[in-house]
Design an enzyme around this catalytic site. Sequence first.
Site, PDB file in Angstrom:
ATOM      1  N   THR A  71      39.090  36.478  29.809  1.00 35.61           N
ATOM      2  CA  THR A  71      38.188  36.139  30.744  1.00 35.61           C
ATOM      3  C   THR A  71      38.460  36.687  32.296  1.00 35.61           C
ATOM      4  OG1 THR A  71      39.545  34.241  31.396  1.00 35.61           O
ATOM      5  CG2 THR A  71      37.740  33.885  29.703  1.00 35.61           C
ATOM      6  N   HIS A 106      37.975  43.417  52.529  1.00 32.24           N
ATOM      7  CA  HIS A 106      38.528  41.985  53.233  1.00 32.24           C
ATOM      8  C   HIS A 106      39.889  41.390  52.799  1.00 32.24           C
ATOM      9  CE1 HIS A 106      34.150  41.099  54.624  1.00 32.24           C
ATOM     10  NE2 HIS A 106      34.520  42.295  55.025  1.00 32.24           N
ATOM     11  N   HIS A 153      40.585  40.876  59.258  1.00 34.30           N
ATOM     12  CA  HIS A 153      41.116  40.685  57.990  1.00 34.30           C
ATOM     13  C   HIS A 153      42.754  40.761  57.670  1.00 34.30           C
ATOM     14  CE1 HIS A 153      36.962  40.768  57.131  1.00 34.30           C
ATOM     15  NE2 HIS A 153      36.769  41.980  57.637  1.00 34.30           N
ATOM     16  N   CYS A 172      42.150  40.383  30.743  1.00 39.70           N
ATOM     17  CA  CYS A 172      42.360  39.574  29.508  1.00 39.70           C
ATOM     18  C   CYS A 172      40.947  39.136  29.003  1.00 39.70           C
ATOM     19  CB  CYS A 172      43.277  38.281  30.017  1.00 39.70           C
ATOM     20  SG  CYS A 172      42.499  37.361  31.101  1.00 39.70           S
TER      21      CYS A 172
END
Length: 148
Positions: free
Chosen positions: A67, A98, A133, A65
């Site tokens: 931003t 991660h 993770h 989009c």
Amino acid sequence: MTIAITSDHGGYELKKEIVKYLDKNNIRYKDLGVFSAESVDYPDIAIPCAESVARGEFKKGIIICGTGIGVCIAANKVKGIRAALCHDTFSARMSRQHNNANILTMGGRVIGPSLATEIVDVWLNSEFEGDRHQRRVDKIADYENRNI
Ligand code: RB5
């Protein structure tokens, strides 16, 4: 692996550049639109794309989009989605290694096509490291499953 790619009007020009990269590198994708610079509401493009990734129709998604923020917020409301807003290659790599991010979001009004393409390249070519993770990502999923 087929990936989904979509944008609102704010990300439309950058999406076209990323599609060129995907074509050039023979990466299979489905372009979910938009196909013009006409204004649309970003949840209307982010949520269906995120749902299709969550359903397993696509292994990963790229959502753009203006931003990268609105689509990231919206996509992360979908159960099973780990969307990461990345405007640098280090974050892109970490979001895969991660966080096992399954959606990459970027802002077409924030970064240019060269950096964005490099981010996509790094993101698509980085693998989840699992181990500790996995435990952390599982905790997010556990929370999600408790709060339906
Ligand atoms: C659209 O003007 C803009 O708000 C949207 O593209 C995005 O930046 C929202 O986060």
